[in-house]
Design a protein around this motif. Structure first.
Motif, PDB file in Angstrom:
ATOM      1  N   VAL A 269      35.071  42.065  33.110  1.00 20.71           N
ATOM      2  CA  VAL A 269      35.078  43.137  31.705  1.00 20.71           C
ATOM      3  C   VAL A 269      36.169  42.461  30.851  1.00 20.71           C
ATOM      4  O   VAL A 269      35.949  42.390  29.857  1.00 20.71           O
ATOM      5  CB  VAL A 269      35.586  44.643  32.114  1.00 20.71           C
ATOM      6  N   ARG A 270      37.352  42.099  31.329  1.00 25.83           N
ATOM      7  CA  ARG A 270      38.350  41.539  30.578  1.00 25.83           C
ATOM      8  C   ARG A 270      39.490  41.246  31.358  1.00 25.83           C
ATOM      9  O   ARG A 270      39.743  41.438  32.543  1.00 25.83           O
ATOM     10  CB  ARG A 270      39.019  42.638  29.593  1.00 25.83           C
ATOM     11  N   ARG A 271      40.188  40.138  30.790  1.00 30.00           N
ATOM     12  CA  ARG A 271      41.283  39.320  31.428  1.00 30.00           C
ATOM     13  C   ARG A 271      42.292  39.455  30.779  1.00 30.00           C
ATOM     14  O   ARG A 271      42.480  39.345  29.397  1.00 30.00           O
ATOM     15  CB  ARG A 271      40.890  37.943  31.862  1.00 30.00           C
ATOM     16  N   VAL A 272      43.667  39.617  31.489  1.00 32.07           N
ATOM     17  CA  VAL A 272      44.966  39.474  30.914  1.00 32.07           C
ATOM     18  C   VAL A 272      45.523  38.297  31.847  1.00 32.07           C
ATOM     19  O   VAL A 272      46.170  38.554  32.731  1.00 32.07           O
ATOM     20  CB  VAL A 272      45.856  40.724  31.062  1.00 32.07           C
ATOM     21  N   PRO A 273      45.714  37.012  31.195  1.00 34.68           N
ATOM     22  CA  PRO A 273      46.072  35.939  32.241  1.00 34.68           C
ATOM     23  C   PRO A 273      47.412  36.245  32.725  1.00 34.68           C
ATOM     24  O   PRO A 273      48.339  36.441  31.970  1.00 34.68           O
ATOM     25  CB  PRO A 273      45.833  34.704  31.155  1.00 34.68           C
ATOM     26  N   GLY A 274      47.591  35.867  33.957  1.00 34.87           N
ATOM     27  CA  GLY A 274      48.746  36.046  34.710  1.00 34.87           C
ATOM     28  C   GLY A 274      49.006  37.387  34.951  1.00 34.87           C
ATOM     29  O   GLY A 274      50.144  37.633  35.594  1.00 34.87           O
ATOM     30  N   GLU A 275      48.553  38.270  34.524  1.00 33.43           N
ATOM     31  CA  GLU A 275      48.667  39.781  35.050  1.00 33.43           C
ATOM     32  C   GLU A 275      47.464  40.481  35.845  1.00 33.43           C
ATOM     33  O   GLU A 275      47.910  40.737  37.033  1.00 33.43           O
ATOM     34  CB  GLU A 275      48.967  40.802  33.615  1.00 33.43           C
ATOM     35  N   TRP A 276      46.287  40.664  35.069  1.00 31.50           N
ATOM     36  CA  TRP A 276      45.300  41.454  35.897  1.00 31.50           C
ATOM     37  C   TRP A 276      43.999  41.142  35.168  1.00 31.50           C
ATOM     38  O   TRP A 276      44.095  40.411  34.066  1.00 31.50           O
ATOM     39  CB  TRP A 276      45.528  42.965  35.927  1.00 31.50           C
ATOM     40  N   THR A 277      42.838  41.421  35.922  1.00 28.26           N
ATOM     41  CA  THR A 277      41.540  41.396  35.373  1.00 28.26           C
ATOM     42  C   THR A 277      40.672  42.633  35.928  1.00 28.26           C
ATOM     43  O   THR A 277      40.719  43.065  37.035  1.00 28.26           O
ATOM     44  CB  THR A 277      40.915  39.998  36.056  1.00 28.26           C
ATOM     45  N   THR A 278      40.112  43.059  34.829  1.00 27.66           N
ATOM     46  CA  THR A 278      39.368  44.115  35.104  1.00 27.66           C
ATOM     47  C   THR A 278      37.932  43.782  35.253  1.00 27.66           C
ATOM     48  O   THR A 278      37.371  42.906  34.640  1.00 27.66           O
ATOM     49  CB  THR A 278      39.471  45.201  33.789  1.00 27.66           C
ATOM     50  N   LEU A 279      37.535  44.478  36.314  1.00 25.08           N
ATOM     51  CA  LEU A 279      35.870  44.044  36.744  1.00 25.08           C
ATOM     52  C   LEU A 279      35.182  45.331  36.900  1.00 25.08           C
ATOM     53  O   LEU A 279      35.567  46.506  37.078  1.00 25.08           O
ATOM     54  CB  LEU A 279      36.052  43.212  38.252  1.00 25.08           C
ATOM     55  N   ARG A 280      34.142  44.994  37.167  1.00 27.31           N
ATOM     56  CA  ARG A 280      32.853  45.985  37.293  1.00 27.31           C
ATOM     57  C   ARG A 280      32.276  45.882  38.707  1.00 27.31           C
ATOM     58  O   ARG A 280      31.664  44.671  38.975  1.00 27.31           O
ATOM     59  CB  ARG A 280      31.977  46.693  36.309  1.00 27.31           C
ATOM     60  N   ASP A 281      32.250  46.842  39.530  1.00 27.50           N
ATOM     61  CA  ASP A 281      31.403  46.680  40.761  1.00 27.50           C
ATOM     62  C   ASP A 281      29.865  46.624  40.636  1.00 27.50           C
ATOM     63  O   ASP A 281      29.516  46.988  39.335  1.00 27.50           O
ATOM     64  CB  ASP A 281      31.913  47.830  41.931  1.00 27.50           C
ATOM     65  N   PRO A 282      28.932  46.620  41.436  1.00 28.18           N
ATOM     66  CA  PRO A 282      27.726  46.502  41.371  1.00 28.18           C
ATOM     67  C   PRO A 282      27.100  47.900  40.809  1.00 28.18           C
ATOM     68  O   PRO A 282      25.827  47.818  40.227  1.00 28.18           O
ATOM     69  CB  PRO A 282      27.002  46.049  42.683  1.00 28.18           C
ATOM     70  N   VAL A 283      27.579  48.994  40.782  1.00 25.95           N
ATOM     71  CA  VAL A 283      27.290  50.128  40.134  1.00 25.95           C
ATOM     72  C   VAL A 283      27.882  50.556  39.042  1.00 25.95           C
ATOM     73  O   VAL A 283      27.648  51.707  38.280  1.00 25.95           O
ATOM     74  CB  VAL A 283      27.049  51.516  41.145  1.00 25.95           C
ATOM     75  N   GLY A 284      28.796  49.693  38.660  1.00 28.23           N
ATOM     76  CA  GLY A 284      29.416  50.002  37.001  1.00 28.23           C
ATOM     77  C   GLY A 284      30.673  50.484  37.078  1.00 28.23           C
ATOM     78  O   GLY A 284      31.221  50.792  36.069  1.00 28.23           O
ATOM     79  N   ARG A 285      31.222  50.753  38.262  1.00 33.26           N
ATOM     80  CA  ARG A 285      32.615  51.412  38.401  1.00 33.26           C
ATOM     81  C   ARG A 285      33.502  50.051  38.190  1.00 33.26           C
ATOM     82  O   ARG A 285      33.841  49.176  38.604  1.00 33.26           O
ATOM     83  CB  ARG A 285      32.854  52.075  39.697  1.00 33.26           C
ATOM     84  N   GLU A 286      34.560  50.618  37.230  1.00 35.00           N
ATOM     85  CA  GLU A 286      35.873  49.765  36.854  1.00 35.00           C
ATOM     86  C   GLU A 286      36.861  49.599  37.776  1.00 35.00           C
ATOM     87  O   GLU A 286      37.204  50.890  38.253  1.00 35.00           O
ATOM     88  CB  GLU A 286      36.377  49.717  35.403  1.00 35.00           C
ATOM     89  N   TYR A 287      37.528  48.846  38.155  1.00 31.18           N
ATOM     90  CA  TYR A 287      38.434  48.163  38.742  1.00 31.18           C
ATOM     91  C   TYR A 287      39.260  47.060  38.545  1.00 31.18           C
ATOM     92  O   TYR A 287      38.797  46.314  37.799  1.00 31.18           O
ATOM     93  CB  TYR A 287      38.310  48.340  40.380  1.00 31.18           C
ATOM     94  N   CYS A 288      40.534  46.832  39.185  1.00 32.71           N
ATOM     95  CA  CYS A 288      41.376  45.604  38.838  1.00 32.71           C
ATOM     96  C   CYS A 288      41.981  44.937  39.851  1.00 32.71           C
ATOM     97  O   CYS A 288      41.784  45.436  40.760  1.00 32.71           O
ATOM     98  CB  CYS A 288      42.395  46.137  37.808  1.00 32.71           C
ATOM     99  N   VAL A 289      41.940  43.756  39.499  1.00 29.33           N
ATOM    100  CA  VAL A 289      42.666  42.853  40.479  1.00 29.33           C
ATOM    101  C   VAL A 289      43.982  42.096  40.079  1.00 29.33           C
ATOM    102  O   VAL A 289      44.002  41.841  38.754  1.00 29.33           O
ATOM    103  CB  VAL A 289      41.792  41.488  40.694  1.00 29.33           C
TER     104      VAL A 289
END
Length: 234
Positions: free
Chosen positions: A206-226
């Motif tokens: 979904v979006r990246r903040v380099p060096g901090e975190w990346t927001t992703l969506r799982d296969p059913v559209g739920r957002e979460y972060c690494v």
């Protein structure tokens, strides 16, 4: 009232994303219960802190359970602090925080050991709170848990200092818009490598903040972060 444990719940219209979450956590899926509605993601070491639930409607979302000794006493306490009770299922009480975050009070079953092992770990439940409600919501969750509020180096975030051994930390994020919610954060030592692993398993970026975190969506559209938080840090 003492919050003994916190569990994150992945609420989905179907079971479609469950193999994805098994893959990215490295945890196994328990036998289903509640007529096939519920299952637990079971770590190889430590106590479970993430579960799945088929809710039959969308969108896919998350909520948290607070494990306590006495549900009735805890319900009185949190309502007195500003929560609204939504449903009483006997051994589960469903409530909403002042900002509208759904959470449940459930019995404590002796969980006390944080999961460990692996290159990453489910680390935080992030409470996404509209800016207008943020200060009250931070105070509410600190009062409910009894955990001290800690600042971060980013003004839009604060967290609650969890007790030793607690499986997940509670992070609070000031967001735009009017709708509050919850999402899951992973901690890892290499965000780019972890992001690639999740994308290979079926996530989308979904979006990246380099060096901090990346927001992703799982296969059913739920957002979460690494996130770049060190796994198993306090």
């Amino acid at each position: 009232m003492t919050v003994r444990w916190v569990t994150g719940f992945l609420d989905s219209p179907s079971r479609a994303a469950e193999p994805f979450w098994v893959a990215v956590t490295g945890w196994s899926l328990s036998a289903r219960r509640g007529g096939g509605v519920f299952a637990t993601l079971v770590p190889a070491a430590g106590d479970a802190c993430l579960r799945v639930q088929v809710v039959g409607d969308g969108p896919a979302r998350s909520h948290l359970d607070l494990h306590v000794d006495d549900i009735g006493e805890a319900a009185v306490r949190v309502v007195g602090l500003g929560a609204v009770e939504v449903a009483d299922h006997g051994d589960v009480r469903v409530l909403r925080s002042p900002a509208g975050i759904v959470f449940c009070l459930v019995p404590w079953r002796g969980e006390r050991v944080r999961p460990s092992g692996g290159v990453s770990v489910v680390d935080q439940l992030c409470l996404d709170v509209p800016a207008v409600a943020y200060e009250r919501e931070v105070g509410f969750w600190s009062a409910v848990t009894g955990w001290a509020v800690r600042a971060t180096d980013l003004p839009e975030f604060s967290y609650l200092q969890r007790p030793a051994g607690m499986g997940v930390r509670l992070l609070l994020q000031r967001v735009g818009g009017e709708v509050a919610g919850v999402h899951v954060d992973f901690a890892c030592s290499d965000v780019d490598a972890e992001m690639a692993r999740h994308v290979e398993a079926g996530a989308s970026v979904v979006r990246r903040v380099p060096g901090e975190w990346t927001t992703l969506r799982d296969p059913v559209g739920r957002e979460y972060c690494v996130t770049g938080r060190a796994p198993f840090s306090s």
